[in-house]
Structures are given as structure tokens and as C-alpha cells.
Scaffold this active site. Sequence first.
Site, mmCIF file in Angstrom:
data_model
loop_
_atom_site.group_PDB
_atom_site.id
_atom_site.type_symbol
_atom_site.label_atom_id
_atom_site.label_comp_id
_atom_site.label_asym_id
_atom_site.label_seq_id
_atom_site.Cartn_x
_atom_site.Cartn_y
_atom_site.Cartn_z
ATOM 1 N N SER A 139 101.468 73.941 -52.453
ATOM 2 C CA SER A 139 100.374 74.525 -53.349
ATOM 3 C C SER A 139 99.290 73.665 -53.525
ATOM 4 O O SER A 139 100.298 72.244 -54.048
ATOM 5 C CB SER A 139 101.029 74.823 -54.576
ATOM 6 N N TYR A 196 105.416 76.518 -62.063
ATOM 7 C CA TYR A 196 104.982 76.532 -59.550
ATOM 8 C C TYR A 196 104.785 74.978 -59.699
ATOM 9 O O TYR A 196 105.089 75.100 -58.892
ATOM 10 C CB TYR A 196 104.563 77.561 -60.557
#
Length: 266
Positions: A157, A170
Site C-alpha cells: 500500500s 496499517y
Amino acid sequence: MTEQASRDAQNHLGKRFSGQVALITGASRGIGLGIAKRLQAEGAAVVLTARKPEALAEAVAQFPDGTALAIAGKSDNPEHRAEVFDTIAEKFGRLDVLVTNVGINPVYGPLIDIDLDAARKILDVNVIGTLAWVQEAVHHEKLGFRENKGRVVSISSVAGQVPSPGISFYGISKAAVSHLTKSLAVELGPDIRVNAVAPAVVKTNFATALYEGKEEEVASVYPAKRLGTPEDIAGAVAYLASSDADWITAQVLTADGGVITAGGNA
């Protein structure tokens, strides 16, 4: 890319994965399902995993008969992983492509207040789980993953590249996935190539909280002036997993519509 454009593109695809078997984790919907559809459209037999049997059954129903197999279970469960690899070995006798797509983010807020048990769970699923899938694919004696010049593509990501308020932990886990990708590529070369794709906001249920009710505003800072789609990420994964990328390993391909370069975040 619109769904119609994606279908038109797939109608003109070559069969880069004919005779090959691909395993995609977290594939009952969203990015994982998009990847599975793309690889199958290019000739692969695909194996889909996810937690919920009902959702997986609905996903497999979208494929031509006999081209997709579903195996339900929790990604961080060793018994589930063993079942997946044993089933692939029994049914197909080989594995060529492993896409580690499972990722969780059960918390939102500043790092200073994050529940540490939740943080441990994120690391266990997103990082340790990714490593475990690769370890077991490589070590399984009946899959021939190394002999088949196997390819691993993990989903990272852009949150792992720049601080992203609210989803910082995250992002930390995805930064680890990116570094894990590079480290595995060095260790497993030349037999196995390992790469990753790092998306920005993609229009899936997983990312709904990041754009719901404000999609135009969120997309306005992207040079591409739109958010990503599962098909966008599927195309990037298919390239990295194909023979077209035979000299590409240890790379993290940013698929973000230009937002990071433009100074944005996830």
C-alpha cells in the site's frame, strides 16, 4: 478503467498463464477477486481463498465452469494454509503464481492511542501471514513452486510509503510487506521472482471509509483525477506475474494515479 473497458481489454488478452495455476488469497471480492478474474482470463486455473464460504461461493460462480476453486478459511490459520496447498497439489500437481492479498485494518485513529492487541493482530495477518504463505508454497514438496520458476506478488500500500493519518499502523504493516518483498526476492532468486503492488485508494468495500460520500473530493488530488479500481491493480499484478516481467524482481510497483508524487497520501 471502467468495467466495460476492462471486459474489452480482457477479450483481447493473450493467454500468458495457459497451463499455469495461480493462488490468490483474500479473493472473495475487491482487489483479490479482480486479480483472480484477470489471471483466469489469461488462461490460469485459479484457486481463491477467503474467510467466508458463502462469499467465496458467490465469487467462484462468476468464473467459467471448472476454472476456479474456492477454499475457505482464515489466512493466519496454519491448518487452513496446509489444506490449501495440499488441495492444490492433489488437484493440479503444481503452483506457478502466488498472490498474497489478505490484509486487515480493524482500527482507525492516532498511533498513540492504538490498542496494542489490535496492532499485533494487524502484524500477524498482514506481515507474518504473507511470509507464511510464501514459506509454505516454497517448502511444499508436491507443488514444484521453485522448479516452476514461481512468482509471488504481494499487495502492499502507498500507506507504507508516506504517513497516512488514521491508518498509520496499517501503513507500518504494509511498509513491512514491501521490505519483506525485497528481502524474499534476494533470497529466492534466481528461481522465484518476488514483487509487490502498492495501491492508493481503490474503490472496494475495504476502503469505503476513505472515500464514501466524498469520492470527487478525494480523487481531486490525484493527477489521474479518479480513484483506482480492482481491475487497475489486477493488470499490474498480471504483468508482474507474467513472463513479460521475467527480469523484474524485488520491486514494489506503486499504482496510485500519481497521488504520492503530487504530495498526497493514502
